[in-house]
Structure formats: C-alpha cells, structure tokens
Design a protein around this motif. Structure first.
Motif, PDB file in Angstrom:
ATOM      1  N   LYS A  33     -17.650  -8.436   3.217  1.00 48.16           N
ATOM      2  CA  LYS A  33     -17.912  -9.832   3.576  1.00 48.16           C
ATOM      3  C   LYS A  33     -17.975 -10.715   2.332  1.00 48.16           C
ATOM      4  CE  LYS A  33     -20.948 -12.721   6.337  1.00 48.16           C
ATOM      5  NZ  LYS A  33     -22.124 -12.791   7.200  1.00 48.16           N
ATOM      6  N   ALA A  34     -18.484 -10.166   1.238  1.00 49.67           N
ATOM      7  CA  ALA A  34     -18.576 -10.913  -0.019  1.00 49.67           C
ATOM      8  C   ALA A  34     -17.233 -10.965  -0.748  1.00 49.67           C
ATOM      9  CB  ALA A  34     -19.636 -10.275  -0.917  1.00 49.67           C
ATOM     10  N   LEU A  46       0.820  -1.208   0.000  1.00 55.55           N
ATOM     11  CA  LEU A  46       0.000   0.000   0.000  1.00 55.55           C
ATOM     12  C   LEU A  46       0.856   1.261   0.000  1.00 55.55           C
ATOM     13  CD1 LEU A  46      -2.806  -1.040   2.506  1.00 55.55           C
ATOM     14  CD2 LEU A  46      -2.914  -0.967   0.037  1.00 55.55           C
ATOM     15  N   HIS A  47       2.021   1.219  -0.643  1.00 54.57           N
ATOM     16  CA  HIS A  47       2.870   2.406  -0.716  1.00 54.57           C
ATOM     17  C   HIS A  47       2.155   3.473  -1.520  1.00 54.57           C
ATOM     18  CE1 HIS A  47       6.137   0.170   1.036  1.00 54.57           C
ATOM     19  NE2 HIS A  47       5.966  -0.777   0.128  1.00 54.57           N
ATOM     20  N   GLY A  48       1.968   4.633  -0.912  1.00 55.32           N
ATOM     21  CA  GLY A  48       1.304   5.727  -1.612  1.00 55.32           C
ATOM     22  C   GLY A  48      -0.204   5.585  -1.694  1.00 55.32           C
ATOM     23  N   ALA A  49      -0.757   4.577  -1.039  1.00 51.28           N
ATOM     24  CA  ALA A  49      -2.208   4.384  -1.087  1.00 51.28           C
ATOM     25  C   ALA A  49      -2.894   5.484  -0.289  1.00 51.28           C
ATOM     26  CB  ALA A  49      -2.583   3.029  -0.522  1.00 51.28           C
ATOM     27  N   ARG A  50      -4.034   5.897  -0.791  1.00 48.74           N
ATOM     28  CA  ARG A  50      -4.859   6.875  -0.073  1.00 48.74           C
ATOM     29  C   ARG A  50      -6.031   6.126   0.530  1.00 48.74           C
ATOM     30  NH1 ARG A  50      -4.500  12.532  -1.927  1.00 48.74           N
ATOM     31  NH2 ARG A  50      -6.596  12.586  -1.077  1.00 48.74           N
ATOM     32  N   LEU A  51      -6.294   6.379   1.783  1.00 51.80           N
ATOM     33  CA  LEU A  51      -7.375   5.703   2.483  1.00 51.80           C
ATOM     34  C   LEU A  51      -8.553   6.646   2.651  1.00 51.80           C
ATOM     35  CD1 LEU A  51      -5.344   3.829   5.234  1.00 51.80           C
ATOM     36  CD2 LEU A  51      -6.211   2.923   3.080  1.00 51.80           C
ATOM     37  N   GLU A  52      -9.749   6.075   2.537  1.00 49.94           N
ATOM     38  CA  GLU A  52     -10.987   6.821   2.772  1.00 49.94           C
ATOM     39  C   GLU A  52     -11.706   6.167   3.930  1.00 49.94           C
ATOM     40  OE1 GLU A  52     -13.623   7.707  -0.521  1.00 49.94           O
ATOM     41  OE2 GLU A  52     -11.997   7.213  -1.898  1.00 49.94           O
ATOM     42  N   LYS A  53     -12.126   6.963   4.893  1.00 55.23           N
ATOM     43  CA  LYS A  53     -12.910   6.426   5.997  1.00 55.23           C
ATOM     44  C   LYS A  53     -14.210   5.863   5.416  1.00 55.23           C
ATOM     45  CE  LYS A  53     -12.049   7.110  10.009  1.00 55.23           C
ATOM     46  NZ  LYS A  53     -12.017   8.188  10.933  1.00 55.23           N
ATOM     47  N   ILE A  54     -14.780   4.889   6.100  1.00 53.51           N
ATOM     48  CA  ILE A  54     -15.963   4.171   5.610  1.00 53.51           C
ATOM     49  C   ILE A  54     -17.121   5.116   5.261  1.00 53.51           C
ATOM     50  CG2 ILE A  54     -17.716   2.443   6.204  1.00 53.51           C
ATOM     51  CD1 ILE A  54     -15.009   1.155   5.653  1.00 53.51           C
ATOM     52  N   ARG A 104     -19.380   8.384  -1.452  1.00 52.64           N
ATOM     53  CA  ARG A 104     -18.880   8.457  -2.826  1.00 52.64           C
ATOM     54  C   ARG A 104     -19.421   7.315  -3.677  1.00 52.64           C
ATOM     55  NH1 ARG A 104     -13.843   7.932  -5.863  1.00 52.64           N
ATOM     56  NH2 ARG A 104     -12.750   6.804  -4.225  1.00 52.64           N
ATOM     57  N   MET A 105     -19.623   6.150  -3.043  1.00 51.57           N
ATOM     58  CA  MET A 105     -20.129   4.986  -3.768  1.00 51.57           C
ATOM     59  C   MET A 105     -21.661   4.988  -3.858  1.00 51.57           C
ATOM     60  SD  MET A 105     -17.528   2.347  -1.884  1.00 51.57           S
ATOM     61  CE  MET A 105     -18.101   0.817  -2.581  1.00 51.57           C
ATOM     62  N   ALA A 106     -22.301   5.906  -3.172  1.00 53.24           N
ATOM     63  CA  ALA A 106     -23.767   6.024  -3.135  1.00 53.24           C
ATOM     64  C   ALA A 106     -24.422   4.771  -2.567  1.00 53.24           C
ATOM     65  CB  ALA A 106     -24.326   6.363  -4.510  1.00 53.24           C
ATOM     66  N   VAL A 107     -23.820   4.231  -1.500  1.00 50.21           N
ATOM     67  CA  VAL A 107     -24.380   3.081  -0.792  1.00 50.21           C
ATOM     68  C   VAL A 107     -24.363   3.384   0.702  1.00 50.21           C
ATOM     69  CG1 VAL A 107     -23.625   1.422  -2.551  1.00 50.21           C
ATOM     70  CG2 VAL A 107     -22.158   1.868  -0.580  1.00 50.21           C
ATOM     71  N   SER A 108     -25.051   2.554   1.466  1.00 47.82           N
ATOM     72  CA  SER A 108     -25.066   2.731   2.913  1.00 47.82           C
ATOM     73  C   SER A 108     -23.786   2.169   3.534  1.00 47.82           C
ATOM     74  CB  SER A 108     -26.280   2.021   3.512  1.00 47.82           C
ATOM     75  OG  SER A 108     -26.148   0.616   3.332  1.00 47.82           O
ATOM     76  N   ILE A 109     -23.522   2.582   4.761  1.00 47.74           N
ATOM     77  CA  ILE A 109     -22.362   2.043   5.479  1.00 47.74           C
ATOM     78  C   ILE A 109     -22.498   0.531   5.666  1.00 47.74           C
ATOM     79  CG2 ILE A 109     -21.127   2.080   7.687  1.00 47.74           C
ATOM     80  CD1 ILE A 109     -21.702   5.146   7.711  1.00 47.74           C
ATOM     81  N   PRO A 110     -23.674   0.014   6.058  1.00 49.39           N
ATOM     82  CA  PRO A 110     -23.790  -1.452   6.141  1.00 49.39           C
ATOM     83  C   PRO A 110     -23.511  -2.159   4.813  1.00 49.39           C
ATOM     84  CG  PRO A 110     -25.575  -0.429   7.345  1.00 49.39           C
ATOM     85  CD  PRO A 110     -24.861   0.670   6.597  1.00 49.39           C
ATOM     86  N   GLN A 111     -23.849  -1.506   3.678  1.00 50.68           N
ATOM     87  CA  GLN A 111     -23.565  -2.114   2.370  1.00 50.68           C
ATOM     88  C   GLN A 111     -22.061  -2.246   2.151  1.00 50.68           C
ATOM     89  OE1 GLN A 111     -25.652  -3.587   0.317  1.00 50.68           O
ATOM     90  NE2 GLN A 111     -24.023  -4.143  -1.090  1.00 50.68           N
ATOM     91  N   ILE A 112     -21.277  -1.305   2.660  1.00 53.12           N
ATOM     92  CA  ILE A 112     -19.812  -1.413   2.566  1.00 53.12           C
ATOM     93  C   ILE A 112     -19.360  -2.703   3.248  1.00 53.12           C
ATOM     94  CG2 ILE A 112     -17.610  -0.433   3.364  1.00 53.12           C
ATOM     95  CD1 ILE A 112     -18.735   1.306   1.217  1.00 53.12           C
TER      96      ILE A 112
END
Length: 84
Positions: A38-39, A11-19, A25-33
C-alpha cells in the motif's frame, strides 16, 4: 498511431514467492506485506482470486534496503557517540 508504453518491467524469468513465504523470508507479518504494498514499496502480483505473490528479486531488494538502512543508522549512532 502512438504506441502505449509499459511502465512496469517485464517479468521474463521472474521468480514469484507466495505472500506467506515472502513474509517469512523478510521476517515480517503477512499484514505488513500488504502495508508495504500500500505504501508503494512492494508490488503484489495476483495469481488468482485468492492467491498473490511477490517477485523474489523485489523481496531481495527490500531486504537489502533494510540492511543498508540499519548499517547507516549504526554508523550515525557511532559517529555521534565518538563526538560526545
């Protein structure tokens, strides 16, 4: 002595996004994340006991995959309608 191989990408240089930000940004709910994780479609990075994040490149790839799937469905639908 055999060397252990790392199956996860570095993960060198990886940018992390909090859930919550990734979910918005993904237009989904936190439980969907968490269901996606899990899938096996997303990898959650634990930042601490009560903090988790996603690699922003993985979020980008997830979004791109959804767009591709939608375009393929649209093409299949339009080709079926033109045959009928």
């Amino acid at each position: 002595m055999a060397e252990a191989t790392n199956t996860k990408p570095a993960l060198h240089g990886a940018r992390l996004e909090k859930i919550p930000a990734a979910a918005a940004r993904m237009a989904v709910s936190i439980p969907q994340i968490y269901r996606e994780a899990k899938a096996g479609r997303l990898d959650i990075v634990k930042l601490g006991p009560r903090a988790s994040a996603l690699d922003s490149a993985q979020v980008d790839a997830w979004i791109a995959q959804r767009i591709t799937e939608a375009q393929q469905r649209k093409q299949r639908t339009s080709s079926v309608q033109s045959i009928a």
